[in-house]
Design a protein around this motif. Sequence first.
Motif, short mmCIF file in Angstrom:
data_model
loop_
_atom_site.label_atom_id
_atom_site.label_comp_id
_atom_site.label_asym_id
_atom_site.label_seq_id
_atom_site.Cartn_x
_atom_site.Cartn_y
_atom_site.Cartn_z
N UNK A 158 42.47 67.73 43.19
CA UNK A 158 42.34 66.29 43.36
C UNK A 158 41.71 65.86 44.68
N UNK A 159 41.48 66.81 45.60
CA UNK A 159 40.96 66.43 46.92
C UNK A 159 39.60 65.75 46.80
N UNK A 160 38.85 66.10 45.77
CA UNK A 160 37.49 65.58 45.64
C UNK A 160 37.47 64.15 45.10
N UNK A 161 38.60 63.65 44.53
CA UNK A 161 38.56 62.35 43.86
C UNK A 161 38.20 61.21 44.82
N UNK A 162 38.79 61.20 46.02
CA UNK A 162 38.49 60.12 46.96
C UNK A 162 37.12 60.29 47.61
N UNK A 163 36.50 61.46 47.43
CA UNK A 163 35.16 61.67 47.98
C UNK A 163 34.06 61.31 46.99
N UNK A 164 34.42 60.99 45.75
CA UNK A 164 33.40 60.76 44.72
C UNK A 164 32.43 59.62 45.06
N UNK A 165 32.90 58.46 45.56
CA UNK A 165 31.92 57.42 45.92
C UNK A 165 30.93 57.88 46.99
N UNK A 166 31.41 58.64 47.98
CA UNK A 166 30.50 59.14 49.03
C UNK A 166 29.52 60.14 48.46
N UNK A 167 29.99 61.03 47.57
CA UNK A 167 29.10 62.00 46.93
C UNK A 167 28.06 61.27 46.09
N UNK A 168 28.49 60.25 45.36
CA UNK A 168 27.57 59.48 44.52
C UNK A 168 26.48 58.84 45.35
N UNK A 169 26.86 58.27 46.50
CA UNK A 169 25.87 57.59 47.34
C UNK A 169 24.94 58.59 48.03
N UNK A 170 25.50 59.69 48.53
CA UNK A 170 24.69 60.65 49.30
C UNK A 170 23.78 61.48 48.43
N UNK A 171 24.26 61.91 47.26
CA UNK A 171 23.47 62.77 46.39
C UNK A 171 22.84 62.02 45.23
N UNK A 172 23.01 60.68 45.22
CA UNK A 172 22.45 59.83 44.15
C UNK A 172 22.88 60.35 42.78
N UNK A 225 37.17 47.40 45.42
CA UNK A 225 38.05 46.72 46.37
C UNK A 225 37.66 46.93 47.82
N UNK A 226 36.72 47.84 48.07
CA UNK A 226 36.17 47.97 49.40
C UNK A 226 37.01 48.72 50.41
N UNK A 227 38.01 49.46 49.96
CA UNK A 227 38.80 50.25 50.89
C UNK A 227 37.99 51.46 51.36
N UNK A 228 38.31 51.92 52.56
CA UNK A 228 37.70 53.15 53.04
C UNK A 228 38.31 54.33 52.30
N UNK A 229 37.70 55.52 52.38
CA UNK A 229 38.29 56.69 51.69
C UNK A 229 39.72 56.97 52.11
N UNK A 230 40.03 56.86 53.41
CA UNK A 230 41.40 57.10 53.87
C UNK A 230 42.35 56.04 53.33
N UNK A 231 41.91 54.77 53.39
CA UNK A 231 42.76 53.69 52.88
C UNK A 231 43.02 53.86 51.39
N UNK A 232 42.00 54.30 50.65
CA UNK A 232 42.17 54.53 49.22
C UNK A 232 43.15 55.67 48.97
N UNK A 233 43.03 56.75 49.75
CA UNK A 233 43.94 57.87 49.60
C UNK A 233 45.38 57.48 49.89
N UNK A 234 45.58 56.69 50.94
CA UNK A 234 46.93 56.23 51.28
C UNK A 234 47.52 55.36 50.16
N UNK A 235 46.67 54.58 49.53
CA UNK A 235 47.15 53.66 48.51
C UNK A 235 47.47 54.35 47.19
N UNK A 236 47.06 55.58 47.03
CA UNK A 236 47.45 56.32 45.82
C UNK A 236 48.79 57.06 45.99
#
Length: 491
Positions: free
Chosen positions: A26-40, A291-302
Amino acid sequence: MTDRRRILWTFVITSAALFMGSLDNLVVTTALPSIRAHLHASLAGLQWTVNAYTLTFAVLLLTGATLGDRFGRRRVFVIGLAVFTAGSAAAALAPGIGWLIAARAFQGVGAAILIPLTLTLLSAAVPPARRGLALGAWGAVGGLAIAIGPLVGGAVVEGASWQWIFWLNVPIGIILLPFAWTRLTESYGPATRLDLPGVALASLGLLGIVFGVVRGNDHGWTSLTVLAPMIAGALLVAGFVAWELRAPEPMLPMRLFRSRGFTATNVASLLMFFGMFGSIFLLAQFLQVVQGYSPLEAGLRTLPWTAMPVIVAPIAGSLSDRIGGRPLLVAGLALQAIGLGWLAAVISPTVAYATLVPAFVVSGVGMSLFFAPVANVVLGSVRRDQEGIASGANNAIRELGGVFGIAVLGAVFAARGGYTSGAAFVSGLSAAVWVGAAAVAVAAGAALFVPRLGTATVPAAATEPATTARAAVAAGPAASREPVAEPDLVR
């Protein structure tokens, strides 16, 4: 080296390896938006980033312990650790989504070799009188890794970059390698043949089905490039079942499914992970993309969801000893379905986080009630000489549930919405989570078919040789259980 030091070293090495492998679920789940943006990456690319790992892990999981029995557990453990570490480095260096998917699959191969051998090596190193405690701590390490996966992923992505969720594994793996080689004791199990035809049929069949589902919305469900791999995959899976029925040493003995308890629990596990993993895959993105949370904020909220097992599971475990596993399984799955349905009903682009928290807590409690008794119910539904393969089969089936959950719920999301706007994302997300809730509700119905628990014990059987890897599981938590499923087996 004294026995005490040998046990301590074995626990530290195997637990660290288990933590690494489990964290990557599950570690990759909060990184998915960053991966999507960086690797298109497209939605399909993100799905395969997760599924490439879980699919290879699930299919090869039942082979890992067999390789250790045949070629030496320490030697194969070190090879698995090296493969996982190399796969992590390759993922961190990925210049594109295709490379990342291939590296994740390579990681999955390493994890499939590594994780079952952590149990075997630890069980062999610990005296029977202390084995339950050691394996309980081992299980807690794996559960903690899964629980904090989204939080760790979010913290790393925000503090550094998404590549570092993979780079972190590299120094840990490099440090562990020499210690694993010098501190672990080499051992072998009975010489068993690898079920290579079974592995090939299952791998290609499941790959074909998932490949078709992931491509369905983009290419059309009746197109040749979608329909052909799905049909071929289904035929190969049918061929796998036919082969396993007559194979001399099958990867997954079909006779296990003669047990009503084993079959019902695995159906429930498959559907539970289908709904849970598929929903988390999308909800982790919702918190950032919409919702615009940062990756850390999103991880904390789960955490009200993913960390709940740390609090509830020990209580549920003690309840399981008194009232049996079936009531907890049914209640847990029902709560998980209610929590997902709740989320699907209230989700909107502007929903307040406080509105989501009760649904997260209900889902987390439900997940905890399910996790606490499921292993014991599986082991109690088969003979003692079948416990190792039954445990491995349940783990593999759960992972496959996650694979298909991400694929199918991703397809529902793409059909009803997308990434074009917050409203479009929520439209697809709500439909997908409703499907996940329905799947978990069906799982609760399946759990009703698990036999009630009594005081009878399942006698050991000498009719089939057990590998040492299977005996390791049997001598662990199962050895100390009291209530077990009333025998519903064809003996």
